[in-house]
Every structure is written in C-alpha cells, then in structure tokens.
Design an enzyme around this catalytic site. Structure first.
Site, PDB file in Angstrom:
ATOM      1  N   ASP A   6       0.832  -1.202   0.000  1.00  0.00           N
ATOM      2  CA  ASP A   6       0.000   0.000   0.000  1.00  0.00           C
ATOM      3  C   ASP A   6       0.871   1.259   0.000  1.00  0.00           C
ATOM      4  OD1 ASP A   6      -2.279  -1.562   0.120  1.00  0.00           O
ATOM      5  OD2 ASP A   6      -2.377  -1.492   2.309  1.00  0.00           O
ATOM      6  N   THR A   7       1.967   1.199   0.747  1.00  0.00           N
ATOM      7  CA  THR A   7       2.880   2.344   0.808  1.00  0.00           C
ATOM      8  C   THR A   7       3.507   2.609  -0.548  1.00  0.00           C
ATOM      9  OG1 THR A   7       3.327   1.954   3.144  1.00  0.00           O
ATOM     10  CG2 THR A   7       4.955   3.244   1.929  1.00  0.00           C
TER      11      THR A   7
END
Length: 92
Positions: free
Chosen positions: A35-36
C-alpha cells in the site's frame, strides 16, 4: 513489480528491466508495504515518470516494514533514509 525482500523490478520497455534493491534494514511487519508503494507512486506519478519515483516508493516501504503494525513513512524519515542509505539501480 514487487520482489519482496529482493526489492522491486521496473519494466521501462519490452526488453528493459531495472532492479531497485530493497531499502529495508530491519523487517518487523510487512503490513502496508505494498500500500505504501502504491500510495507513494500515486502521490505524484506522471505518465512518463522517471525511475526516481520507484526508488522513493522503495525507500518508503523500507521504512514502513521496520515498524510494527500499520505505519507511515514521514517526509523527514524519507529524507534521512535517502541520505544514509544510497541506492544503486542496476539493469537486468
């Protein structure tokens, strides 16, 4: 393409692949690493983005996995990591 503990592969053409090694020094929890990467890339990725965006996303993921649970990579932490952990991108 994410390669887990091996970093990332950047395909910039049909026959051109670049390897960005992982920036993670200590891995405590991989929660949110992907997600990062996506969030970092999406924060300002133009259609013809330079490989620098991918390196920045890799630094951010390396910072996140060094923390327990859901975490963030702050701008200050990113600047410090870039200063302390230079990266070499290699062509595969």
């Amino acid at each position: 393409t994410t390669l887990g503990s091996d970093g990332m592969a950047l395909f910039s053409g049909p026959s051109e692949v670049w390897h960005v090694p992982t920036m993670a020094q200590d891995v405590f929890d991989v929660t949110g690493a992907g997600d990062t990467v996506i969030a970092t890339l999406g924060s300002g990725l133009p259609p013809d983005a330079p490989s620098g965006f991918f390196v920045l996303a890799n630094y951010a993921a390396g910072l996140v996995v060094a923390q327990v649970g859901a975490a963030v990579a702050s701008p200050d932490a990113l600047r410090e990591a870039i200063r302390e952990l230079p990266v070499t991108i290699t062509k595969w």
